[in-house]
Write an enzyme that holds these catalytic residues in place. Structure first.
Site, PDB file in Angstrom:
ATOM      1  N   GLY A   1       4.111  -0.279  -6.062  1.00  0.00           N
ATOM      2  CA  GLY A   1       3.924  -1.436  -6.930  1.00  0.00           C
ATOM      3  C   GLY A   1       4.062  -2.788  -6.257  1.00  0.00           C
ATOM      4  O   GLY A   1       4.440  -3.767  -6.907  1.00  0.00           O
TER       5      GLY A   1
ATOM      6  N   GLY B   1       0.810  -1.227   0.000  1.00  0.00           N
ATOM      7  CA  GLY B   1       0.000   0.000   0.000  1.00  0.00           C
ATOM      8  C   GLY B   1       0.832   1.262   0.000  1.00  0.00           C
ATOM      9  O   GLY B   1       0.375   2.328   0.389  1.00  0.00           O
TER      10      GLY B   1
ATOM     11  N   ASP C   1       1.678  -0.886 -14.069  1.00  0.00           N
ATOM     12  CA  ASP C   1       2.516  -1.416 -12.976  1.00  0.00           C
ATOM     13  C   ASP C   1       3.049  -2.805 -13.312  1.00  0.00           C
ATOM     14  O   ASP C   1       4.228  -3.112 -13.077  1.00  0.00           O
ATOM     15  CB  ASP C   1       1.700  -1.512 -11.675  1.00  0.00           C
TER      16      ASP C   1
HETATM   17  C1  MEV Z   1      -1.306   2.624  -9.397  1.00  0.00           C
HETATM   18  O1  MEV Z   1       0.062   2.331  -9.161  1.00  0.00           O
HETATM   19  C2  MEV Z   1      -1.489   3.302 -10.736  1.00  0.00           C
HETATM   20  C3  MEV Z   1      -2.931   3.668 -11.082  1.00  0.00           C
HETATM   21  O2  MEV Z   1      -2.869   4.424 -12.302  1.00  0.00           O
HETATM   22  C4  MEV Z   1      -3.795   2.437 -11.266  1.00  0.00           C
HETATM   23  C5  MEV Z   1      -3.450   1.642 -12.518  1.00  0.00           C
HETATM   24  O3  MEV Z   1      -2.807   2.162 -13.435  1.00  0.00           O
HETATM   25  O4  MEV Z   1      -3.882   0.466 -12.568  1.00  0.00           O
HETATM   26  C6  MEV Z   1      -3.558   4.555 -10.023  1.00  0.00           C
END
Ligand code: MEV
Length: 309
Positions: free
Chosen positions: A86, A82, A131
């Site tokens: 990543g 969290g 990610d």
């Molecule tokens: C999270 O690391 C990145 C976001 O853009 C979600 C995603 O791309 O799946 C918030």
């Protein structure tokens, strides 16, 4: 007993988070923080020596339900969960790489990145492949950038969207991470932006502006113009704040970093998690972040992607 270990890196997003979910461009770099996942055949599934509780581990549950037999799972991580760095993508990528290898299946590149993306999509209810592609490929990637952004790696298509992933060469630069210590799950933040977008039409303009800022950022990276890149990052933080994904703690760390940085912004989903600062004075930025309640660390990029250990 057959045993396989795979590891995969976390990432930080330089520009484009949230907007990338709607098909806009983004830039991510793999970082020198990894998850290692060791799997072996077993009579029943266990996680780190305890019986596996699927309800507590949605990413593992999602990956296991697609036909895996019982396995003994050991995980080690240097990515706080969290934290916006990543951890779920690194877990999905390393787990799938180890599981496939254990079952004699050879998947890498696009195939592995797609499977890991589908896991994130299922658990979060909505996601982009940013990610999981960064964790699979390592180094730097651009998504939906111009053709000259770098060598084309793969396209991932979902519903009406295509994300075109390219290798991205980045100049030598120093990035400091400031972790707020607040755990923030990605799914609810992605959902928050979706609700905001469906309520306020002007949010579409913000998403478009994040996309344009990111394309400018790709140019700045190519020209090694860190002053411009820093300005774009700080502007991106403003746009993400308007979307409602920043918070007091992130703003405090961004403000604290700016005096000694080219620019700073939240990274990842926001709502807590981490921010990043682009700087030539990492010690001063680290000091300032620590003074304002964050946990600072300098990250090394050019980190390799998923691999069998
Ligand atoms: C999270 O690391 C990145 C976001 O853009 C979600 C995603 O791309 O799946 C918030």
């Amino acid at each position: 007993m057959k045993q396989v270990t795979a590891s995969a890196p976390g990432k930080l997003i330089i520009l484009g988070e949230h907007a990338v979910v709607y098909g806009k461009p983004a830039i991510a770099l793999a970082i020198d923080r990894r998850i290692r996942c060791t799997l072996s055949e077993a009579q029943e599934t266990t996680l780190n020596g305890r019986p596996f509780e699927p309800g507590k581990h949605p990413y593992l549950r999602s990956m296991m339900q697609h036909g895996s037999g019982p396995v003994r799972i050991f995980t080690e991580s240097s990515i706080p969960p969290g934290s916006g760095l990543g951890s779920s993508a690194a877990l999905s990528t390393s787990f799938l790489k180890a599981l496939n290898t254990l079952n004699g299946i050879d998947k890498s590149g696009k195939e592995l990145a797609t499977d890991a993306f589908l896991t994130e999509y299922e658990v979060q209810g909505r996601a982009s492949p940013l990610d999981t592609s960064a964790s699979t490929h390592g180094h730097g990637i651009s998504v939906n950038g111009p053709e000259d952004a770098g060598e084309h790696l793969w396209d991932i298509v979902m519903n009406d969207k295509t994300w075109s992933v390219r290798d991205l060469r980045v100049p030598n630069m120093t990035l400091v991470v400031g972790y707020t210590g607040l755990h923030a799950a990605t799914g609810p933040l992605v959902e928050k932006v979706r609700r905001y977008k469906s309520k306020f039409k002007f949010a579409d303009d913000i998403i478009d502006e994040i996309g344009e800022t990111t394309v400018d950022g790709m140019k700045a990276l190519k020209e090694r113009d860190l002053v411009r890149l820093g300005d774009l990052m700080t502007n991106d933080h403003k746009l993400l704040s308007i979307l409602g994904v920043s918070c007091k703690e992130l703003n405090k760390l961004v403000n604290a970093s700016l005096k000694h940085s080219y620019g700073a912004k939240l990274t990842g989903a926001g709502g807590g998690g981490s921010m990043i600062a682009l700087t030539d004075e990492p010690e001063k930025v680290c000091e300032s972040i620590a003074l304002h309640g964050g946990t600072p660390f300098v990250v090394r990029t050019e980190e390799p992607g998923v691999r069998i250990e």
